[in-house]
Design a protein around this motif. Structure first.
Motif, PDB file in Angstrom:
ATOM      1  N   ASN A 112      26.352  18.361  12.522  1.00 39.76           N
ATOM      2  CA  ASN A 112      26.039  17.295  13.468  1.00 39.76           C
ATOM      3  C   ASN A 112      25.523  16.041  12.769  1.00 39.76           C
ATOM      4  O   ASN A 112      25.598  14.947  13.316  1.00 39.76           O
ATOM      5  N   SER A 117      31.286  13.823  11.865  1.00 41.38           N
ATOM      6  CA  SER A 117      30.652  14.581  12.955  1.00 41.38           C
ATOM      7  C   SER A 117      30.780  13.810  14.278  1.00 41.38           C
ATOM      8  O   SER A 117      30.920  14.408  15.342  1.00 41.38           O
ATOM      9  N   GLU A 118      30.748  12.466  14.196  1.00 35.91           N
ATOM     10  CA  GLU A 118      30.929  11.655  15.410  1.00 35.91           C
ATOM     11  C   GLU A 118      32.355  11.816  15.952  1.00 35.91           C
ATOM     12  O   GLU A 118      32.573  11.914  17.163  1.00 35.91           O
ATOM     13  N   GLU A 165      33.625  13.313  19.559  1.00 35.25           N
ATOM     14  CA  GLU A 165      34.531  12.584  20.448  1.00 35.25           C
ATOM     15  C   GLU A 165      35.767  13.420  20.772  1.00 35.25           C
ATOM     16  O   GLU A 165      36.259  13.418  21.915  1.00 35.25           O
TER      17      GLU A 165
END
Length: 540
Positions: free
Chosen positions: A87, A93-94, A98
């Motif tokens: 995370n 991780s973004e 999404e």
């Protein structure tokens, strides 16, 4: 990549930086050094933008990603450890988050009219995710966690169930997995065992980005950095080389500056004596005036700044007999986990045993058995009749009364000692001036460790049992402790993950491994030569 240009910074009444400048170039690995409170954390926070300089500027090349590991890890709970690490892995991780949202949207019948846009966006995000090697993220996260000592079971367990030290490792894993352009690491070697420390050392040596770090582990620093930036009295000075090179250069600089200062003082004294002698004589008025003007124009050389150094000398301890500890046929288990099964171990006078073993091998348990704070399930542990023991446990700092001042803690432990010896003892362990009146509850981890050590060493034992005595100590205090213990006439049994400490003090090694207990007649250096490895967990 990063430039600090004529930085000025003041925290309250404390001036932290005065027109200080330094650079961090691409690929450089830099150690940041300076006494406690010099401003190392402030420097990190100015680079990350959490604080601003009062004067000057911090310039960072456009697009440079920065990962910052500090001792403040924040709250962690409710996720598996591996998920917590992934995370925090930055852009990848973004993108993963999404993708999960878009997958949920694609399965939502109420959003059917948006489906073309959702699918298009999903393709874009997935493409970028693949570019960043996102599908290997779980595997890479587990590889980093394994390097930092996590078992597969721990990786899949709730991060909230971990101790503070293990949460520190999770926070460090997040930053390492992120692989930013610049790593800022504030004491990354704290809370690591020897195997994890050596893994991190290897990781950072092969890391392609720039690195700026602090560490109280001299050997760790020496093996990684190729440049030192020193914070001293508001200035930043750069040295090309490792920590040992910096220390040697610093000593040469200080000696040269001291010699220059003394030469100038002698010259000034001579000139002032001439002025005083002839200032009342009209015949010498021109010469006197000329010399006064000369003195006014001279740039005064300052003496080298004295670093606060502490030194401790043991008072002679009562001599013990030849047999210090005899462990015979000892069994010890915690629940279903067997730690020892028929352990035999003999410690003799003047031996200095260091205990090596992976996490959970029973290092601290053995010290507790020897110290008498834990009992064996079977077998016996006996100490010689003239043995006087000093025991430093990992929780030794927790039993100090927070309402006492430093001096009151010493006074209550040694009521017959008198003020002068206790103040001298406090000074040896870095408590001078007003520090001696600090309440123990406000002491830092390093200050508590120093106080706990002072309480053990004032009334000298002849047998020292030490469990990670160097945790929280800075490099200078560690060196003081090494020098003091090198002169110690008694016997030692200790656990440490500091290789400089191990090599300097041990003359015997007890290695705890899954296939049994091994002893080595030489110290840690000989152990490394004999096994070809620096820690038991690295042996094939």
């Amino acid at each position: 990549m990063i430039r600090l240009e004529s930085i000025g910074k003041q925290n309250g009444k404390q001036i932290v930086f005065i027109e200080a400048s330094a650079t961090l170039m691409r690929g450089e690995k830099v150690g940041l050094v300076g006494p406690n409170g010099a401003g190392k954390t402030t420097l990190f926070r100015m680079i990350t933008g959490e604080e601003q300089p009062d004067e000057g500027q911090v310039s960072i090349d456009r697009g440079t990603s920065i990962g910052y590991f500090s001792q403040d890890v924040g709250d962690m709970s409710g996720k598996p450890v591996v998920a917590e690490v992934m995370n925090g892995a930055g852009p990848v991780s973004e993108l993963m988050a999404e993708m999960a949202e878009l997958e949920a949207a694609m399965a939502d019948p109420d959003r059917a009219d948006e489906m073309d846009e959702i699918i298009t966006r999903y393709g874009e995000v997935q493409g970028r995710f693949q570019e960043l090697d996102g599908y290997s993220l779980d595997g890479r996260a587990r590889e980093v966690l394994a390097g930092l000592g996590f078992s597969q079971e721990m990786m899949d367990g709730d991060v909230g169930a971990l101790s503070g030290g293990w949460k520190m490792r999770v926070a460090l894993a997040r930053i390492l997995l992120m692989k930013p352009d610049v790593l800022l690491l504030d004491e990354p070697s704290n809370h690591l065992d020897l195997e994890s420390l050596i893994w991190l050392e290897s990781f950072l040596k092969s890391y392609s980005g720039a690195l700026l770090m602090t560490s109280h582990d001299r050997e760790f620093m020496n093996r990684i950095v190729n440049k030192i930036i020193e914070i001293d009295a508001g200035n930043l000075t750069s040295y090309t080389g490792d920590y040992d090179f910096y220390q040697g250069q610093r000593e040469i600089t200080d000696r040269n500056q001291q010699a220059q200062f003394e030469r100038q003082q002698a010259m000034l004294a001579k000139e002032i004596a001439f002025i005083e002698r002839f200032k009342a004589r009209a015949s010498h008025a021109a010469q006197v005036q000329s010399r006064v003007k000369k003195l006014d124009k001279i740039d005064r050389v300052e003496p080298p700044k004295r670093r606060q150094t502490v030194a401790f000398e043991f008072r002679p301890a009562p001599r013990s007999g030849e047999d210090i500890v005899l462990v015979k046929g000892v069994d010890k288990a915690y629940g279903s986990r067997t730690i020892y099964d028929g352990l035999d171990f003999h410690v003799r006078r003047r031996e200095r045993w260091c205990i090596l073993g992976v996490n959970g091998a029973g290092k601290s348990t053995l010290l507790k058995l020897v110290a008498g704070t834990a009992d064996p399930d079977a077998g016996t542990v006996s100490r010689g009749p003239s043995v006087k023991m000093g025991y430093f446990a990992q929780h030794a700092m927790d039993v100090i009364d927070g309402d006492d001042t430093v001096f009151q803690a010493l006074e209550s432990a040694f009521p017959q000692a008198g003020q002068a010896p206790l103040r001298a003892l406090a000074g040896c362990f870095g408590f001078s001036g007003d520090d001696i009146e600090k309440k123990c509850r406000v002491l830092s981890g390093g200050e508590k460790a120093r106080l706990a050590m002072a309480l053990i060493l004032f009334d000298p034992p002849n047998f020292l049992v030490l469990d990670e005595p160097t945790n929280h100590l800075d490099i200078q205090t560690k060196q003081m402790l090494i020098e003091a213990l090198s002169a110690f006439e008694g016997t030692m049994l200790f656990v440490s993950h500091d290789r400089h400490f191990l090599a300097a003090l041990s003359n015997r090694v007890l290695e705890l491994t899954p296939d049994g207990v091994h002893t080595y007649g030489g110290g840690y250096t000989e152990y490394v030569q004999s096994t070809g490895q620096e820690a038991p967990g690295l042996r094939s």
